[in-house]
Write a protein that holds these residues in place. Sequence first.
Motif, short mmCIF file in Angstrom:
data_model
loop_
_atom_site.label_atom_id
_atom_site.label_comp_id
_atom_site.label_asym_id
_atom_site.label_seq_id
_atom_site.Cartn_x
_atom_site.Cartn_y
_atom_site.Cartn_z
N THR A 13 -8.72 56.86 57.84
CA THR A 13 -7.39 56.63 57.27
C THR A 13 -6.31 57.26 58.15
OG1 THR A 13 -7.68 58.52 55.80
CG2 THR A 13 -8.18 56.35 54.90
N THR A 14 -6.65 58.32 58.85
CA THR A 14 -5.68 58.96 59.75
C THR A 14 -5.30 58.01 60.88
OG1 THR A 14 -6.66 61.11 59.26
CG2 THR A 14 -5.26 60.98 61.20
N LEU A 15 -6.27 57.37 61.48
CA LEU A 15 -6.01 56.41 62.55
C LEU A 15 -5.19 55.24 62.02
CD1 LEU A 15 -6.37 55.25 65.39
CD2 LEU A 15 -8.59 54.35 64.64
N LEU A 16 -5.58 54.72 60.86
CA LEU A 16 -4.84 53.61 60.30
C LEU A 16 -3.40 53.98 59.97
CD1 LEU A 16 -7.51 51.87 58.11
CD2 LEU A 16 -6.11 50.80 59.84
N ALA A 17 -3.19 55.17 59.46
CA ALA A 17 -1.82 55.61 59.15
C ALA A 17 -0.97 55.62 60.42
CB ALA A 17 -1.85 56.98 58.50
N ASP A 18 -1.58 55.90 61.56
CA ASP A 18 -0.85 55.91 62.82
C ASP A 18 -0.53 54.50 63.32
OD1 ASP A 18 -0.72 58.66 63.07
OD2 ASP A 18 -2.54 58.80 64.30
N VAL A 19 -1.44 53.55 63.11
CA VAL A 19 -1.24 52.21 63.69
C VAL A 19 -0.68 51.19 62.71
CG1 VAL A 19 -3.03 52.56 65.43
CG2 VAL A 19 -3.62 51.44 63.29
N LEU A 20 -0.70 51.48 61.42
CA LEU A 20 -0.23 50.50 60.44
C LEU A 20 1.19 50.00 60.67
CD1 LEU A 20 -1.76 51.45 56.98
CD2 LEU A 20 -2.11 49.37 58.31
N PRO A 21 2.15 50.86 61.02
CA PRO A 21 3.50 50.32 61.24
C PRO A 21 3.55 49.23 62.33
CG PRO A 21 3.61 52.68 60.97
CD PRO A 21 2.14 52.32 61.08
N SER A 22 2.80 49.39 63.38
CA SER A 22 2.78 48.37 64.44
C SER A 22 2.05 47.12 63.99
CB SER A 22 2.10 48.93 65.69
OG SER A 22 2.83 50.02 66.20
N ILE A 23 0.95 47.31 63.30
CA ILE A 23 0.17 46.18 62.80
C ILE A 23 0.97 45.41 61.75
CG2 ILE A 23 -1.89 45.57 61.47
CD1 ILE A 23 -3.22 48.00 62.84
N GLU A 24 1.68 46.15 60.91
CA GLU A 24 2.49 45.53 59.87
C GLU A 24 3.48 44.54 60.47
OE1 GLU A 24 5.12 47.06 56.15
OE2 GLU A 24 5.51 48.03 58.07
N ALA A 25 4.14 44.93 61.52
CA ALA A 25 5.12 44.05 62.15
C ALA A 25 4.49 42.74 62.62
CB ALA A 25 5.79 44.76 63.33
N VAL A 26 3.31 42.80 63.19
CA VAL A 26 2.63 41.61 63.69
C VAL A 26 2.19 40.71 62.54
CG1 VAL A 26 0.58 40.79 64.93
CG2 VAL A 26 1.87 42.77 65.79
N ILE A 27 1.61 41.29 61.51
CA ILE A 27 1.13 40.50 60.37
C ILE A 27 2.30 39.85 59.63
CG2 ILE A 27 0.03 40.65 58.10
CD1 ILE A 27 -1.86 42.76 59.33
N VAL A 28 3.35 40.60 59.36
CA VAL A 28 4.51 40.05 58.64
C VAL A 28 5.16 38.94 59.46
CG1 VAL A 28 6.81 40.57 57.77
CG2 VAL A 28 4.90 42.10 57.24
N LYS A 29 5.32 39.16 60.75
CA LYS A 29 5.91 38.12 61.61
C LYS A 29 5.07 36.85 61.60
CE LYS A 29 7.56 37.13 66.23
NZ LYS A 29 7.72 37.58 67.59
N SER A 30 3.76 37.01 61.63
CA SER A 30 2.86 35.86 61.59
C SER A 30 3.03 35.07 60.29
CB SER A 30 1.42 36.33 61.75
OG SER A 30 0.52 35.25 61.62
N TYR A 31 3.09 35.78 59.16
CA TYR A 31 3.30 35.11 57.88
C TYR A 31 4.65 34.39 57.86
CZ TYR A 31 -0.62 36.80 55.05
OH TYR A 31 -1.86 37.02 54.52
#
Length: 65
Positions: free
Chosen positions: A39-57
């Motif tokens: 969860t520590t790793l995910l907490a670090d990368v989620l903001p970047s991943i969020e941008a990609v997923i939301v843009k794709s949607y």
Amino acid sequence: MTWAVIERCGGQVRAGMGTPYALDFTAVLMLADAMGASTTLLADVLPSIEAVIVKSYQEESENAD
């Protein structure tokens, strides 16, 4: 294991007016915990991943019109 969570987190979105605008971080981190991922790793990368997923949607929604 973290990558498996990332692959599954696309369904954990917050949406308004039928358009996703963010990931539900709480749901994603709970999924990671249940899967035994970092969860520590995910907490670090989620903001970047969020941008990609939301843009794709959003792009998918625009192309559907």
